[in-house]
Write an enzyme that holds these catalytic residues in place. Structure first.
Site, PDB file in Angstrom:
ATOM      1  N   ASP A  97      36.568  39.762  20.839  1.00 43.48           N
ATOM      2  CA  ASP A  97      36.974  39.981  22.228  1.00 43.48           C
ATOM      3  C   ASP A  97      36.982  41.481  22.540  1.00 43.48           C
ATOM      4  OD1 ASP A  97      38.084  39.823  24.740  1.00 43.48           O
ATOM      5  OD2 ASP A  97      39.665  38.435  24.172  1.00 43.48           O
ATOM      6  N   ASP A  98      36.049  41.923  23.373  1.00 43.70           N
ATOM      7  CA  ASP A  98      35.948  43.331  23.797  1.00 43.70           C
ATOM      8  C   ASP A  98      35.434  44.261  22.692  1.00 43.70           C
ATOM      9  OD1 ASP A  98      37.107  42.323  26.073  1.00 43.70           O
ATOM     10  OD2 ASP A  98      38.847  43.636  26.070  1.00 43.70           O
ATOM     11  N   CYS A 114      35.904  38.180  29.996  1.00 40.39           N
ATOM     12  CA  CYS A 114      36.134  37.063  29.078  1.00 40.39           C
ATOM     13  C   CYS A 114      35.703  35.677  29.553  1.00 40.39           C
ATOM     14  CB  CYS A 114      37.622  36.992  28.733  1.00 40.39           C
ATOM     15  SG  CYS A 114      38.309  38.499  28.034  1.00 40.39           S
ATOM     16  N   ARG A 165      32.486  33.386  28.024  1.00 36.80           N
ATOM     17  CA  ARG A 165      32.742  32.249  27.134  1.00 36.80           C
ATOM     18  C   ARG A 165      32.156  30.969  27.709  1.00 36.80           C
ATOM     19  NH1 ARG A 165      36.871  34.106  23.540  1.00 36.80           N
ATOM     20  NH2 ARG A 165      37.097  36.306  24.071  1.00 36.80           N
ATOM     21  N   LYS A 195      40.905  32.009  20.660  1.00 39.65           N
ATOM     22  CA  LYS A 195      41.104  32.112  22.112  1.00 39.65           C
ATOM     23  C   LYS A 195      40.157  31.203  22.884  1.00 39.65           C
ATOM     24  CE  LYS A 195      40.388  35.514  25.809  1.00 39.65           C
ATOM     25  NZ  LYS A 195      40.179  36.932  26.117  1.00 39.65           N
ATOM     26  N   HIS A 253      40.467  30.336  26.796  1.00 43.80           N
ATOM     27  CA  HIS A 253      40.300  31.047  28.070  1.00 43.80           C
ATOM     28  C   HIS A 253      39.314  30.398  29.040  1.00 43.80           C
ATOM     29  CE1 HIS A 253      41.005  35.326  29.898  1.00 43.80           C
ATOM     30  NE2 HIS A 253      41.504  34.329  30.628  1.00 43.80           N
ATOM     31  N   SER A 287      44.093  35.186  27.124  1.00 46.81           N
ATOM     32  CA  SER A 287      44.138  36.496  26.462  1.00 46.81           C
ATOM     33  C   SER A 287      45.526  36.865  25.957  1.00 46.81           C
ATOM     34  CB  SER A 287      43.645  37.584  27.420  1.00 46.81           C
ATOM     35  OG  SER A 287      42.287  37.403  27.741  1.00 46.81           O
ATOM     36  N   HIS A 338      40.795  42.890  21.790  1.00 49.05           N
ATOM     37  CA  HIS A 338      41.391  42.962  23.133  1.00 49.05           C
ATOM     38  C   HIS A 338      42.774  43.590  23.021  1.00 49.05           C
ATOM     39  CE1 HIS A 338      42.897  41.711  27.055  1.00 49.05           C
ATOM     40  NE2 HIS A 338      41.706  41.216  27.363  1.00 49.05           N
ATOM     41  N   ASP A 343      32.276  39.011  23.288  1.00 44.76           N
ATOM     42  CA  ASP A 343      32.210  38.395  24.619  1.00 44.76           C
ATOM     43  C   ASP A 343      31.781  39.358  25.722  1.00 44.76           C
ATOM     44  OD1 ASP A 343      34.576  39.876  24.673  1.00 44.76           O
ATOM     45  OD2 ASP A 343      35.709  38.343  25.764  1.00 44.76           O
ATOM     46  N   ASN A 344      31.962  40.657  25.499  1.00 45.72           N
ATOM     47  CA  ASN A 344      31.540  41.667  26.483  1.00 45.72           C
ATOM     48  C   ASN A 344      31.735  43.046  25.869  1.00 45.72           C
ATOM     49  OD1 ASN A 344      34.384  40.347  27.954  1.00 45.72           O
ATOM     50  ND2 ASN A 344      34.468  42.436  27.155  1.00 45.72           N
ATOM     51  N   LYS A 354      33.347  47.533  29.356  1.00 44.65           N
ATOM     52  CA  LYS A 354      33.805  46.246  29.857  1.00 44.65           C
ATOM     53  C   LYS A 354      34.007  46.285  31.368  1.00 44.65           C
ATOM     54  CE  LYS A 354      37.694  43.006  29.564  1.00 44.65           C
ATOM     55  NZ  LYS A 354      38.959  42.648  28.881  1.00 44.65           N
TER      56      LYS A 354
END
Length: 444
Positions: A42-43, A82, A86, A136, A138, A161, A227, A279-280, A294
């Protein structure tokens, strides 16, 4: 009955039985179909892996994974944040198609991933796979949208998150609850100690692998880190030269290593496709040498690390500059696993299985890729080496630099999107502008 006919009939019956049993599915499907693991951080930025140029920390297990397969340098996600990213991963479709392309879901949100969408987990489960998500989700925290109703047999983790834990949204006067931690549909803990999230997810993944049963499995390990707020277990605090962020990445790398180690101990590593990506782009990490981060449609927001390994099938040590995205994983894994895709399902990804198995002689076709901003609007398109930006909601200072100018970049020569060549290639601008207009008409 004639004495010579009896043995002939007996032999014929044996042959028929052998033929029938040969056509029947084996009880141990893992021998025929590969296990699949998607490790989704994540991130985590493009420059936050050793083999992608990370500085201040090491990622030996991810680097080893890359040496076992293909490391992509032009690997993208379909969103800058996010939730839509996803959704795109699990559906193989742009989130715009099912109205999940704007911002992210919050603890006060009522919606989620439409149950009309056919997820990767549903596809694989329908083909005899055991399916699980660890980490996660989300994609909607209301029960109807949760993982067990979206194709996953097992869910162990949190619905959104980690920064939404007990968060007060003053603009709407909403107090979110302590972060709920689920085992399938049951909340087993509220407000878990986030220092141990990465460790707990890793232990769960190992436990599921060791107790997998006879079916092939699909495991989606969606880590909360890096994240913010950042958390690492005591064993990893202070390990890197880059402070807590580096410690967090090193623990994620350890997690990958532990899972790979377990696969090898269970003698199923060679029959497992292991996919690692994020994810990004990063919020506080590194996207070097890309521009942006991001929430921005500069490449730093959507070009991420992408590693795919399948020992014995995918060649080792390949570094690929072919354009690929998480949208491609749905049709690719469908082909590799022999799973059926509904005839009326409109996918935006491409089956790249032939390329994965033979990258030396296979060439992927050029195709457009559309960049949707956090506000839900299309801001850019990439086709081959060209990327055209028509607007910019985040990542441009209008007070300082004025109105954002329509910009064209040659990403092969200008990976940092610094040199606007719009005046030099008007025909490319026209072509890409038309692509964007045509794609948007699908949603009018």
């Amino acid at each position: 009955m004639h004495s010579k006919i009896k043995p002939f009939i007996s032999k014929l019956v044996v042959l028929i039985i052998i033929s029938i049993t040969a056509c029947m599915p084996t009880t141990d499907g893992s021998k025929k179909r590969p296990n699949i693991i998607i490790f989704f951080t994540d991130d985590q930025g493009y420059g936050d892996v050793g083999s992608y140029g990370a500085e201040g920390f090491e990622t030996p297990h991810l680097d080893s994974l890359a040496s076992d397969g293909i490391r992509f340098t032009n690997f993208y996600v379909p969103a800058t944040v996010c939730t839509p990213s996803r959704a795109g991963l699990l559906t193989g479709r742009y989130p715009k198609r099912y109205n999940l392309h704007e911002a992210v879901l919050f603890p006060f949100s009522e919606g989620g991933l439409s149950l009309n969408e056919y997820t990767m987990a549903e596809m694989l489960r329908n083909n005899g796979y055991t399916t699980s998500i660890i980490g996660k989700w989300h994609l909607g925290h209301k029960e109807e949208y949760m993982p067990n109703n979206q194709g996953f047999d097992m869910f162990y983790g949190v619905p959104y998150s980690n920064d939404m834990d007990n968060y007060y949204y003053k603009n709407i006067d909403f107090q979110s609850p302590p972060l709920p931690f689920y085992r399938n549909k049951t909340v087993i803990e509220s407000g878990p100690d986030q220092d141990y999230l990465t460790k707990r997810y890793t232990e769960e993944a190992i436990d599921q692998i060791k107790n997998r049963g006879g079916k092939p499995f699909f495991m989606y390990v969606a880590q909360n880190m890096p994240h913010t707020p950042l958390h690492a277990s005591p064993a990893f605090r202070g390990k890197s030269e880059k402070g807590l962020y580096g410690d967090v990445i090193m623990e994620l790398d350890w997690s990958v290593g532990q899972i790979v180690k377990t696969l090898k101990e269970q003698k199923i590593y060679d029959n497992t496709i292991f996919i690692f990506t994020s994810d990004n782009g990063p919020r506080i990490g590194s996207a070097r040498p890309l521009r942006g981060k991001k929430a921005e449609t500069w490449d730093g927001g959507q070009r991420v690390p992408g590693i795919v390994a399948w020992p014995g099938k995918i060649p080792k040590g390949v570094v690929s500059s072919e354009f690929t995205s998480t949208l491609d994983l749905f049709p690719t894994l469908a082909k590799i696993s022999g799973s059926k895709i509904p005839a009326d399902l409109e996918l935006d990804g491409l089956d790249i299985s032939d390329y994965l198995l033979d990258p030396k002689t296979t060439k992927l076709p050029e195709r457009p890729f559309y960049f949707y901003a956090r506000n839900g609007e299309m801001e850019a398109v990439r086709m081959g080496k060209w990327k055209l930006h028509i607007k910019k909601s985040i990542g441009w200072n209008t007070d300082k630099d004025g109105v954002f100018p329509v910009s064209l970049y040659n990403l092969d020569a200008d990976i940092g999107e610094k040199n606007n060549v719009i005046d030099v290639f008007p025909e490319v601008v026209e072509e890409l502008t038309n692509l964007m207009k045509e794609f948007e008409t699908e949603f009018q």
